[in-house]
Design a protein around this motif. Structure first.
Motif, PDB file in Angstrom:
ATOM      1  N   GLY A  89      -5.312  -5.779  -1.366  1.00 29.26           N
ATOM      2  CA  GLY A  89      -5.089  -7.069  -0.735  1.00 29.26           C
ATOM      3  C   GLY A  89      -6.103  -7.364   0.349  1.00 29.26           C
ATOM      4  O   GLY A  89      -6.604  -6.456   1.019  1.00 29.26           O
ATOM      5  N   HIS A  90      -6.400  -8.652   0.509  1.00 31.73           N
ATOM      6  CA  HIS A  90      -7.353  -9.089   1.532  1.00 31.73           C
ATOM      7  C   HIS A  90      -6.653  -9.806   2.680  1.00 31.73           C
ATOM      8  O   HIS A  90      -7.224  -9.940   3.762  1.00 31.73           O
ATOM      9  CB  HIS A  90      -8.392 -10.037   0.911  1.00 31.73           C
ATOM     10  N   GLN A  91      -5.433 -10.259   2.428  1.00 33.03           N
ATOM     11  CA  GLN A  91      -4.717 -11.018   3.445  1.00 33.03           C
ATOM     12  C   GLN A  91      -3.305 -10.462   3.602  1.00 33.03           C
ATOM     13  O   GLN A  91      -2.847  -9.639   2.817  1.00 33.03           O
ATOM     14  CB  GLN A  91      -4.669 -12.499   3.054  1.00 33.03           C
ATOM     15  N   GLY A  92      -2.628 -10.958   4.643  1.00 35.53           N
ATOM     16  CA  GLY A  92      -1.256 -10.541   4.897  1.00 35.53           C
ATOM     17  C   GLY A  92      -1.193  -9.442   5.943  1.00 35.53           C
ATOM     18  O   GLY A  92      -2.185  -8.772   6.235  1.00 35.53           O
ATOM     19  N   GLN A 144       2.836  -1.603  -4.956  1.00 36.28           N
ATOM     20  CA  GLN A 144       3.077  -2.891  -5.608  1.00 36.28           C
ATOM     21  C   GLN A 144       4.226  -3.671  -4.979  1.00 36.28           C
ATOM     22  O   GLN A 144       4.089  -4.882  -4.731  1.00 36.28           O
ATOM     23  CB  GLN A 144       3.316  -2.693  -7.105  1.00 36.28           C
ATOM     24  N   PRO A 145       5.376  -3.049  -4.676  1.00 35.59           N
ATOM     25  CA  PRO A 145       6.440  -3.803  -4.002  1.00 35.59           C
ATOM     26  C   PRO A 145       5.996  -4.379  -2.654  1.00 35.59           C
ATOM     27  O   PRO A 145       6.381  -5.503  -2.298  1.00 35.59           O
ATOM     28  CB  PRO A 145       7.550  -2.768  -3.832  1.00 35.59           C
ATOM     29  N   LEU A 146       5.186  -3.624  -1.924  1.00 34.44           N
ATOM     30  CA  LEU A 146       4.696  -4.133  -0.639  1.00 34.44           C
ATOM     31  C   LEU A 146       3.724  -5.287  -0.855  1.00 34.44           C
ATOM     32  O   LEU A 146       3.742  -6.281  -0.123  1.00 34.44           O
ATOM     33  CB  LEU A 146       4.029  -3.011   0.154  1.00 34.44           C
ATOM     34  N   ARG A 147       2.876  -5.173  -1.870  1.00 34.61           N
ATOM     35  CA  ARG A 147       1.960  -6.270  -2.180  1.00 34.61           C
ATOM     36  C   ARG A 147       2.744  -7.515  -2.615  1.00 34.61           C
ATOM     37  O   ARG A 147       2.417  -8.635  -2.215  1.00 34.61           O
ATOM     38  CB  ARG A 147       0.999  -5.854  -3.302  1.00 34.61           C
TER      39      ARG A 147
END
Length: 308
Positions: free
Chosen positions: A98-101, A122-125
């Motif tokens: 991921g790049h954001q969040g 994956q759940p966190l993403r």
């Protein structure tokens, strides 16, 4: 924030010292034929060559077992960005998704590696988080053959600084304790903390090893001194309570521990949650020390805690 115990596991009695220190029935410090032979060797060394025994124990203690790296789940394998982070004369393998969040840092345990926390990614993403994991010094794809508490905690803080502001840190076992050590002594800051299968005092790790190889109290003292001397006294064994580190961090915390954990007794989790008003306990049954990392209900609880 009120403690949240599973109703059938809540106990009005505080765990005893004996419960927290009982020998592990599984894991790398459990009794085996090999450990029995090792105790015979150390018994002789402790009696006739205590200085050599302490130096050998110091070296053995600082050499983590290398576990094979697993495969990242198919859903995240192609999205994994791996880079190398300079750590003095060594390098750390760092993985990102991921790049954001808001950023969440995953910290694995002793003798493990980042892939052991793969089911969380994956759940966190999906919940909108940017996820960072890494292999600790002398673990996984990171360089080095030896490490220790100071080097491990420093690496946690180094990765955290490069990750930017952290929403949360999720640590498992030894990694959970080192995350708290990094928070206290290296300035790691996160809005939320998740400690999975952690011991409540870093001395526990050394005591488990000492019992495993049969160190005498004198040789254990010498081994502690060698570890302290390595960093000019920075490692203060009288200030290694994970519970106290958690209290000083003063952040909302979720403690996850299995009632049937045979490596680090369930009572360690109870000690931490009982001592802190900002801590919640997610108690499980039948998952042990490692399966808790891939249990769907545990992962949902962690994700909900971070989103809440």
């Amino acid at each position: 924030m009120r403690h949240q115990f599973s109703p059938d596991l809540e106990s009005p009695h505080a765990p005893t010292v004996a419960q927290c220190l009982r020998p592990p029935r599984a894991g790398r410090f459990a009794d085996t034929r090999a450990s029995s032979s090792l105790r015979h060797l150390y018994r002789w060394l402790c009696r006739f060559m205590p200085s050599l025994a302490a130096h050998l124990a110091f070296r053995q203690l600082a050499t983590p077992p290398r576990s094979a790296a697993g495969r990242w789940p198919v859903a995240i394998r192609e999205l994994t960005r791996e880079r190398r982070l300079s750590n003095g004369s060594s390098e750390l393998a760092v993985y990102e998704w991921g790049h954001q969040g808001p950023a969440v840092l995953l910290v694995h345990g002793w003798g493990s590696n980042a892939t052991h926390l793969a089911r969380l990614v994956q759940p966190l993403r999906n919940a909108g988080f940017r996820v960072i994991a890494f292999d600790a010094p002398a673990h996984g794809r990171s360089t080095g053959r030896t490490t220790d508490m100071v080097a491990y905690a420093h690496a946690v803080a180094l990765v955290a600084r490069h990750a930017g502001p952290l929403h949360a840190v999720i640590g498992h076992s030894f990694g959970a304790a080192m995350a708290m050590y990094a928070a206290r002594d290296w300035g790691l800051a996160a809005s939320r903390l998740v400690l999975m299968s952690s011991f409540n005092d870093c001395n526990r790790f050394l005591e488990m090893f000492a019992r495993h190889v049969g160190l005498t109290p004198d040789v254990l003292r010498r081994t502690r001194e060698l570890l302290s001397q390595r960093y000019g006294g920075r490692l203060d064994w009288g200030r290694m309570s994970v519970t106290e580190m958690l209290r000083q961090a003063n952040r909302p915390a979720l403690v996850v521990h299995d009632e049937n954990d045979e490596e680090i007794p369930f009572e360690h989790g109870l000690v931490m949650t009982s001592a802190l008003q900002t801590a919640q306990l997610k108690a499980t049954r039948g998952l042990g020390h490692h399966r808790v990392l891939r249990n769907p209900e545990v992962i949902r609880r962690i994700t909900a805690f971070l989103v809440d």
